[in-house]
Design a protein around this motif. Structure first.
Motif, PDB file in Angstrom:
ATOM      1  N   PRO A   1      79.248   2.372 -20.604  1.00  0.00           N
ATOM      2  CA  PRO A   1      78.515   1.561 -20.299  1.00  0.00           C
ATOM      3  C   PRO A   1      78.339   0.535 -19.109  1.00  0.00           C
ATOM      4  O   PRO A   1      79.675  -0.046 -19.194  1.00  0.00           O
ATOM      5  N   LEU A   2      77.591   0.052 -18.478  1.00  0.00           N
ATOM      6  CA  LEU A   2      77.526  -0.813 -17.441  1.00  0.00           C
ATOM      7  C   LEU A   2      76.317  -1.827 -17.753  1.00  0.00           C
ATOM      8  O   LEU A   2      75.117  -1.271 -17.691  1.00  0.00           O
ATOM      9  N   ALA A   3      76.539  -3.073 -18.156  1.00  0.00           N
ATOM     10  CA  ALA A   3      75.335  -3.961 -18.534  1.00  0.00           C
ATOM     11  C   ALA A   3      75.096  -4.871 -17.510  1.00  0.00           C
ATOM     12  O   ALA A   3      75.977  -5.590 -17.075  1.00  0.00           O
ATOM     13  N   HIS A   4      73.840  -5.188 -17.075  1.00  0.00           N
ATOM     14  CA  HIS A   4      73.448  -6.140 -16.128  1.00  0.00           C
ATOM     15  C   HIS A   4      72.462  -7.125 -16.965  1.00  0.00           C
ATOM     16  O   HIS A   4      71.440  -6.318 -17.576  1.00  0.00           O
ATOM     17  N   ILE A   5      72.853  -8.182 -17.192  1.00  0.00           N
ATOM     18  CA  ILE A   5      72.090  -9.080 -18.113  1.00  0.00           C
ATOM     19  C   ILE A   5      71.583 -10.227 -17.081  1.00  0.00           C
ATOM     20  O   ILE A   5      72.029 -10.827 -16.361  1.00  0.00           O
ATOM     21  N   ALA A   6      69.976 -10.343 -17.077  1.00  0.00           N
ATOM     22  CA  ALA A   6      69.369 -11.467 -16.295  1.00  0.00           C
ATOM     23  C   ALA A   6      68.768 -12.226 -17.206  1.00  0.00           C
ATOM     24  O   ALA A   6      68.184 -12.098 -18.272  1.00  0.00           O
ATOM     25  N   MET A   7      68.817 -13.545 -16.838  1.00  0.00           N
ATOM     26  CA  MET A   7      68.358 -14.792 -17.741  1.00  0.00           C
ATOM     27  C   MET A   7      68.043 -15.784 -16.855  1.00  0.00           C
ATOM     28  O   MET A   7      68.420 -15.946 -15.558  1.00  0.00           O
ATOM     29  N   ARG A   8      67.252 -17.078 -17.316  1.00  0.00           N
ATOM     30  CA  ARG A   8      67.140 -17.981 -16.761  1.00  0.00           C
ATOM     31  C   ARG A   8      68.219 -18.862 -16.854  1.00  0.00           C
ATOM     32  O   ARG A   8      69.316 -19.085 -17.612  1.00  0.00           O
ATOM     33  N   ALA A   9      68.592 -19.927 -15.610  1.00  0.00           N
ATOM     34  CA  ALA A   9      69.713 -20.474 -15.344  1.00  0.00           C
ATOM     35  C   ALA A   9      69.545 -21.789 -16.301  1.00  0.00           C
ATOM     36  O   ALA A   9      68.515 -22.075 -16.790  1.00  0.00           O
ATOM     37  N   GLY A  10      70.808 -22.044 -16.771  1.00  0.00           N
ATOM     38  CA  GLY A  10      70.926 -23.578 -17.335  1.00  0.00           C
ATOM     39  C   GLY A  10      71.538 -23.282 -18.764  1.00  0.00           C
ATOM     40  O   GLY A  10      71.804 -24.473 -19.359  1.00  0.00           O
ATOM     41  N   LYS A  11      71.931 -22.380 -19.225  1.00  0.00           N
ATOM     42  CA  LYS A  11      72.625 -22.280 -20.529  1.00  0.00           C
ATOM     43  C   LYS A  11      73.987 -22.364 -20.445  1.00  0.00           C
ATOM     44  O   LYS A  11      74.685 -21.994 -19.574  1.00  0.00           O
TER      45      LYS A  11
ATOM     46  N   ILE B   1      71.213  -1.388 -19.553  1.00  0.00           N
ATOM     47  CA  ILE B   1      72.337  -0.758 -19.747  1.00  0.00           C
ATOM     48  C   ILE B   1      72.284   0.472 -18.890  1.00  0.00           C
ATOM     49  O   ILE B   1      71.502   1.417 -19.245  1.00  0.00           O
ATOM     50  N   THR B   2      73.286   0.851 -18.265  1.00  0.00           N
ATOM     51  CA  THR B   2      73.591   2.159 -17.479  1.00  0.00           C
ATOM     52  C   THR B   2      74.611   2.823 -18.314  1.00  0.00           C
ATOM     53  O   THR B   2      75.666   2.356 -18.676  1.00  0.00           O
ATOM     54  N   ALA B   3      74.331   4.134 -18.880  1.00  0.00           N
ATOM     55  CA  ALA B   3      75.088   4.868 -19.707  1.00  0.00           C
ATOM     56  C   ALA B   3      75.033   6.361 -19.679  1.00  0.00           C
ATOM     57  O   ALA B   3      74.058   6.778 -19.025  1.00  0.00           O
ATOM     58  N   ASN B   4      76.212   7.248 -20.004  1.00  0.00           N
ATOM     59  CA  ASN B   4      76.052   8.566 -19.977  1.00  0.00           C
ATOM     60  C   ASN B   4      75.092   8.943 -20.890  1.00  0.00           C
ATOM     61  O   ASN B   4      74.630   8.504 -21.944  1.00  0.00           O
ATOM     62  N   ASN B   5      74.161  10.126 -20.688  1.00  0.00           N
ATOM     63  CA  ASN B   5      73.134  10.599 -20.954  1.00  0.00           C
ATOM     64  C   ASN B   5      73.332  11.453 -22.299  1.00  0.00           C
ATOM     65  O   ASN B   5      72.993  12.539 -22.388  1.00  0.00           O
ATOM     66  N   THR B   6      74.230  10.816 -23.003  1.00  0.00           N
ATOM     67  CA  THR B   6      74.939  11.695 -24.320  1.00  0.00           C
ATOM     68  C   THR B   6      74.627  11.307 -25.729  1.00  0.00           C
ATOM     69  O   THR B   6      75.117  11.972 -26.482  1.00  0.00           O
ATOM     70  N   ARG B   7      73.705  10.298 -25.768  1.00  0.00           N
ATOM     71  CA  ARG B   7      73.455   9.737 -27.058  1.00  0.00           C
ATOM     72  C   ARG B   7      71.881  10.198 -27.468  1.00  0.00           C
ATOM     73  O   ARG B   7      71.034  10.553 -26.682  1.00  0.00           O
ATOM     74  N   THR B   8      71.904  10.199 -28.913  1.00  0.00           N
ATOM     75  CA  THR B   8      70.517  10.675 -29.525  1.00  0.00           C
ATOM     76  C   THR B   8      69.559   9.543 -29.488  1.00  0.00           C
ATOM     77  O   THR B   8      69.952   8.274 -29.401  1.00  0.00           O
ATOM     78  N   LEU B   9      68.297  10.065 -30.019  1.00  0.00           N
ATOM     79  CA  LEU B   9      67.285   8.877 -29.937  1.00  0.00           C
ATOM     80  C   LEU B   9      67.567   7.934 -31.175  1.00  0.00           C
ATOM     81  O   LEU B   9      67.365   6.747 -30.986  1.00  0.00           O
ATOM     82  N   GLU B  10      68.206   8.459 -32.142  1.00  0.00           N
ATOM     83  CA  GLU B  10      68.566   7.574 -33.221  1.00  0.00           C
ATOM     84  C   GLU B  10      69.546   6.625 -33.034  1.00  0.00           C
ATOM     85  O   GLU B  10      69.642   5.534 -33.315  1.00  0.00           O
TER      86      GLU B  10
ATOM     87  N   LEU C   1      67.444   1.159 -21.111  1.00  0.00           N
ATOM     88  CA  LEU C   1      68.476   2.047 -20.952  1.00  0.00           C
ATOM     89  C   LEU C   1      68.356   2.805 -19.879  1.00  0.00           C
ATOM     90  O   LEU C   1      67.404   3.561 -19.651  1.00  0.00           O
ATOM     91  N   VAL C   2      69.252   2.737 -19.055  1.00  0.00           N
ATOM     92  CA  VAL C   2      69.252   3.880 -17.924  1.00  0.00           C
ATOM     93  C   VAL C   2      70.251   4.861 -18.113  1.00  0.00           C
ATOM     94  O   VAL C   2      71.360   4.619 -18.216  1.00  0.00           O
ATOM     95  N   GLU C   3      69.987   6.207 -18.196  1.00  0.00           N
ATOM     96  CA  GLU C   3      70.680   7.308 -18.578  1.00  0.00           C
ATOM     97  C   GLU C   3      71.106   8.128 -17.280  1.00  0.00           C
ATOM     98  O   GLU C   3      70.322   8.288 -16.661  1.00  0.00           O
ATOM     99  N   VAL C   4      72.527   8.463 -17.247  1.00  0.00           N
ATOM    100  CA  VAL C   4      73.041   8.929 -16.132  1.00  0.00           C
ATOM    101  C   VAL C   4      74.048  10.108 -16.489  1.00  0.00           C
ATOM    102  O   VAL C   4      74.585  10.229 -17.575  1.00  0.00           O
ATOM    103  N   ALA C   5      74.065  10.972 -15.714  1.00  0.00           N
ATOM    104  CA  ALA C   5      75.121  12.550 -15.995  1.00  0.00           C
ATOM    105  C   ALA C   5      76.389  11.728 -15.626  1.00  0.00           C
ATOM    106  O   ALA C   5      76.738  10.846 -15.032  1.00  0.00           O
TER     107      ALA C   5
END
Length: 126
Positions: free
Chosen positions: A2-12, A71-80, A108-112
């Motif tokens: 997975p590749l995760a991009h997290i966006a939030m307000r500044a200041g923490k 989160i960008t991840a392989n399209n291999t995970r189940t709904l559960e 969640l963004v799934e890719v091949a």
């Protein structure tokens, strides 16, 4: 991978941001079987003028502590597994750094598998 991009307000503080990284990785490890050392994440911080959200969309009362996690991840995970990931992320980020469940937005963004190059110009998963 997975590749995760997290966006939030500044200041923490740094510890707050590190807790988000740690909680997100732990949730991915536990629910998506992400291996040790497979941590590819980035946090971007935005001032108030550059961070917009629906304060009550779908009846969820969000605050300025809202965190967007894509989160960008392989399209291999189940709904559960996907549902388990969403639940676990909210649980862990609630424990540390103390985010309200209403302030955790996950996409969640799934890719091949062949759509990744992890370095050297190679398609490691193809």
């Amino acid at each position: 991978m997975p590749l995760a991009h997290i966006a939030m307000r500044a200041g923490k503080p740094e510890a707050y941001r590190q807790a988000i990284f740690d909680g997100l990785y732990r949730a991915l490890h536990e629910t998506f079987d992400v291996p040790e050392d497979d941590q590819f994440m980035v946090i971007t911080e935005h001032d108030a003028a550059s961070f917009r959200y629906g304060r009550s969309y779908l009846g969820i009362a969000r605050s300025d502590d809202l965190v967007f996690i894509q989160i960008t991840a392989n399209n291999t995970r189940t709904l559960e597994q996907k549902k388990a990931l969403f639940r676990r992320v909210v649980q862990l980020l609630g424990e540390s750094p103390g985010l309200r469940e209403e302030d955790v937005f996950v996409s969640l963004v799934e890719v091949a598998k062949e759509n990744w190059s992890l370095g050297r110009g190679l398609a490691q998963y193809a």
